[in-house]
Design an enzyme around this catalytic site. Structure first.
Site, PDB file in Angstrom:
ATOM      1  N   PHE A  57       0.813  -1.223   0.000  1.00 35.57           N
ATOM      2  CA  PHE A  57       0.000   0.000   0.000  1.00 35.57           C
ATOM      3  C   PHE A  57       0.844   1.269   0.000  1.00 35.57           C
ATOM      4  O   PHE A  57       0.369   2.338  -0.380  1.00 35.57           O
ATOM      5  CB  PHE A  57      -0.962  -0.001   1.198  1.00 35.57           C
ATOM      6  CG  PHE A  57      -0.383   0.469   2.504  1.00 35.57           C
ATOM      7  CD1 PHE A  57      -0.642   1.754   2.976  1.00 35.57           C
ATOM      8  CD2 PHE A  57       0.400  -0.371   3.281  1.00 35.57           C
ATOM      9  CE1 PHE A  57      -0.120   2.184   4.197  1.00 35.57           C
ATOM     10  CE2 PHE A  57       0.917   0.046   4.491  1.00 35.57           C
ATOM     11  CZ  PHE A  57       0.668   1.343   4.951  1.00 35.57           C
ATOM     12  N   LYS A  58       2.125   1.153   0.387  1.00 38.21           N
ATOM     13  CA  LYS A  58       2.974   2.349   0.407  1.00 38.21           C
ATOM     14  C   LYS A  58       3.097   2.959  -0.996  1.00 38.21           C
ATOM     15  O   LYS A  58       3.340   4.150  -1.141  1.00 38.21           O
ATOM     16  CB  LYS A  58       4.361   2.006   0.946  1.00 38.21           C
ATOM     17  CG  LYS A  58       4.369   1.286   2.302  1.00 38.21           C
ATOM     18  CD  LYS A  58       3.901   2.174   3.435  1.00 38.21           C
ATOM     19  CE  LYS A  58       3.701   1.426   4.732  1.00 38.21           C
ATOM     20  NZ  LYS A  58       4.873   1.131   5.498  1.00 38.21           N
ATOM     21  N   ASP A  59       2.923   2.127  -2.037  1.00 38.81           N
ATOM     22  CA  ASP A  59       2.982   2.648  -3.409  1.00 38.81           C
ATOM     23  C   ASP A  59       1.914   3.710  -3.669  1.00 38.81           C
ATOM     24  O   ASP A  59       2.092   4.589  -4.506  1.00 38.81           O
ATOM     25  CB  ASP A  59       2.778   1.525  -4.436  1.00 38.81           C
ATOM     26  CG  ASP A  59       3.941   0.550  -4.475  1.00 38.81           C
ATOM     27  OD1 ASP A  59       5.091   0.990  -4.336  1.00 38.81           O
ATOM     28  OD2 ASP A  59       3.689  -0.663  -4.636  1.00 38.81           O
ATOM     29  N   LEU A 101       3.659   6.766  -2.139  1.00 40.73           N
ATOM     30  CA  LEU A 101       5.051   6.992  -2.518  1.00 40.73           C
ATOM     31  C   LEU A 101       5.255   7.085  -4.022  1.00 40.73           C
ATOM     32  O   LEU A 101       6.322   7.473  -4.477  1.00 40.73           O
ATOM     33  CB  LEU A 101       5.944   5.921  -1.897  1.00 40.73           C
ATOM     34  CG  LEU A 101       6.196   6.172  -0.407  1.00 40.73           C
ATOM     35  CD1 LEU A 101       6.741   4.941   0.286  1.00 40.73           C
ATOM     36  CD2 LEU A 101       7.154   7.350  -0.216  1.00 40.73           C
ATOM     37  N   THR A 139       7.896   0.727   3.329  1.00 36.74           N
ATOM     38  CA  THR A 139       8.145   2.130   2.975  1.00 36.74           C
ATOM     39  C   THR A 139       9.464   2.272   2.226  1.00 36.74           C
ATOM     40  O   THR A 139       9.551   2.977   1.219  1.00 36.74           O
ATOM     41  CB  THR A 139       8.170   3.024   4.234  1.00 36.74           C
ATOM     42  OG1 THR A 139       6.843   3.140   4.739  1.00 36.74           O
ATOM     43  CG2 THR A 139       8.678   4.420   3.923  1.00 36.74           C
TER      44      THR A 139
END
Length: 514
Positions: free
Chosen positions: A131-133, A136, A166
């Site tokens: 989900f960091k994509d 980010l 992350t």
């Protein structure tokens, strides 16, 4: 002359009105430290150790009947233009269109999947399958645009600690972005083999990865210390360099996460699962508290939320906090199968504390200092209406594994261990309360990120290694091996540095030639 004075007054008034109209981000620890969105993104952390936080939330025209036909990018433009209101329409369009493109393997960007009595919001379709994509992918564009807006020509050094996801997502976003360097610290024995290889094989001349011999909290604490080290800041500026953050402590990470909660609600309306205006619950696997805080902000700008269910693994510091009102980090740190949640100091909770205390920076600062000096703090009287939105629970390792198996047997669908923590906590919540409100689970990673855990939970057999597990997972799930994992086994390991926690700053200074 009186004419020139009059024009000057008009000009001053225009500046004042523009400032008043602009959303103000204030440090959680100093009421006089106020900045615009682009300044907050560029700085990352406030120099006083606090986190930049909106003191009042923007008004957003959430017409769900209209929005149900909108693309992810269109929903993003609506939400981000409200939160990042010192960006022009053209600047935001550039950032959004550059971020949410073919890097994602589905045009929906974040599809919603119905599994029995819950809906999984799949946040893992980006280039690093976590989900960091979602945030980010856009942060490098927001950051470089912010630097231009603020007339900054220093090199921007992204300094970040990661509990697994992350770091890779940030490096994928910042690799070879002109005018930037990125240095990522991760706990040597605190991430999965796939997560570690995703980081250590990262290409890009401006990317640096350092394993530390401590845990994630050790890494995050020293990164925050470096941000607040005045001597180090002066040394950096002498080399025309400055730090910024890719952690969810940066509002440029946090605000884009609000988008997918709005989008999830829109998809439920579009599919006819709910009517516009109906309440939904969100269950979020929670480590650093940024993801569920974004859900809270979504509720505050008009997404009809029943409950925000904060799901923890056996590091259940947040469950205990919501249950007792005391945040106590003085406990054993447990390494679990959901490593991105193996956290005892949830940095983003500071923003919620700030809101709970009526945006009182002095009281927030005192509690955060007490956490450092005494290892705990207890909430005084707070805004109960905010607390009432939250529920909390945790899942043990056994319950997490059992939930992966239950979902697979019921729906022929394999969840990663973080999603399974949220799923298990939701099932327990629904059973305990009888709450039938439609509930969205934030599905934060692909099972391919944690293949051994997923395969063992489903089959009862422990694969020999991660790459045997990947092949087995493809057979079990019927989902093709994603690009992020394919070829990882044979990729060149480029980053091999391991340091003690006390040597993190020395590593930073070496990389930057200070």
């Amino acid at each position: 002359s009186s004419t020139s004075r009059g024009l000057g007054d008009v000009y001053k008034r225009q500046i004042y009105e523009e400032f008043v109209m602009t959303l103000i981000y204030q440090s959680t620890r100093d009421e006089n430290n106020k900045v615009t969105a682009s300044q907050a993104i560029l700085q990352g952390l406030a120099t006083d150790g606090g986190l930049f936080t909106p003191v009042s939330l923007p008004e957003v025209a959430l017409d769900f009947e209209t929005l149900k036909d909108a693309s992810y990018q269109e929903v993003a433009k609506l939400v981000l233009s409200a939160f990042l209101d010192d960006f022009t329409e053209e600047e935001l369009a550039y950032c959004i269109d550059s971020a949410y493109d073919a890097k994602f393997d589905t045009p929906e960007i974040a599809p919603l999947v119905k599994l029995g009595d819950q809906y999984n919001l799949e946040l893992f379709h980006g280039s690093t399958i976590a989900f960091k994509d979602m945030a980010l992918s856009i942060l490098p564009y927001l950051l470089t645009t912010s630097a231009k807006k603020q007339g900054v020509d220093n090199k921007i050094v992204i300094l970040t600690a990661t509990s697994g996801d992350t770091g890779k997502a940030a490096m994928a976003g910042f690799a070879d972005v002109p005018g930037t360097e990125i240095i990522v610290f991760y706990p040597k024995d605190g991430v999965s083999k796939i997560q570690e290889l995703q980081m250590t094989t990262q290409t890009g001349d401006n990317t640096h990865v350092v394993a530390i011999t401590g845990n994630f909290d050790d890494a995050q604490t020293d990164v925050k210390r470096m941000f607040n080290d005045v001597d180090l800041r002066e040394k950096l500026l002498a080399h025309k360099t400055q730090f910024s953050s890719a952690n969810s402590m940066n509002v440029g990470r946090l605000v884009p996460q609000v988008v997918y909660y709005v989008y999830a609600y829109v998809q439920l309306v579009k599919a006819g699962h709910i009517k516009a205006g109906d309440k939904v619950n969100f269950t979020v696997p929670t480590g650093n508290f940024g993801n569920i805080l974004a859900a809270y902000y979504a509720s505050q700008i008009g997404v009809p939320v029943g409950k925000l269910i904060c799901a923890s693994n056996e590091n259940k510091v947040l469950t205990d906090f919501f249950t007792t009102g005391t945040y106590d980090k003085k406990r054993e740190f447990k390494v679990t199968t959901s490593p991105s949640m193996d956290i005892l100091v949830s940095s983003n909770l500071e923003r919620l504390i700030f809101h709970l205390l009526g945006n009182d920076a002095a009281k927030t600062k005192a509690l955060m200092e007490q956490l450092v000096s005494e290892g705990e703090y207890t909430l005084p009287d707070v805004d109960q209406s905010i607390l009432d939105l939250f529920e909390a629970g945790y899942a043990t390792e056994v319950e997490t594994s059992a939930e992966i198996k239950r979902v697979y047997e019921a729906s022929d669908y394999i969840e990663d261990p973080h999603t399974a923590v949220a799923s298990a906590v939701y099932q327990k919540y629904a059973e305990r309360t009888g709450d039938k409100t439609p509930t969205v689970i934030a599905s934060t990673a692909s099972p391919y990120k944690f293949p051994r855990v997923a395969v063992e939970a489903v089959s009862g057999q422990a694969p020999a290694d991660d790459f045997v597990a990947v092949k087995e997972l493809e057979k079990l799930s019927g989902v093709a091996i994603p690009k992020a994992v394919n070829g990882l086994e044979t990729a060149e390991v480029r980053h091999k540095t391991v340091v003690a926690t006390g040597d993190m700053q020395k590593a930073v200074e070496n990389y930057l030639g200070l």
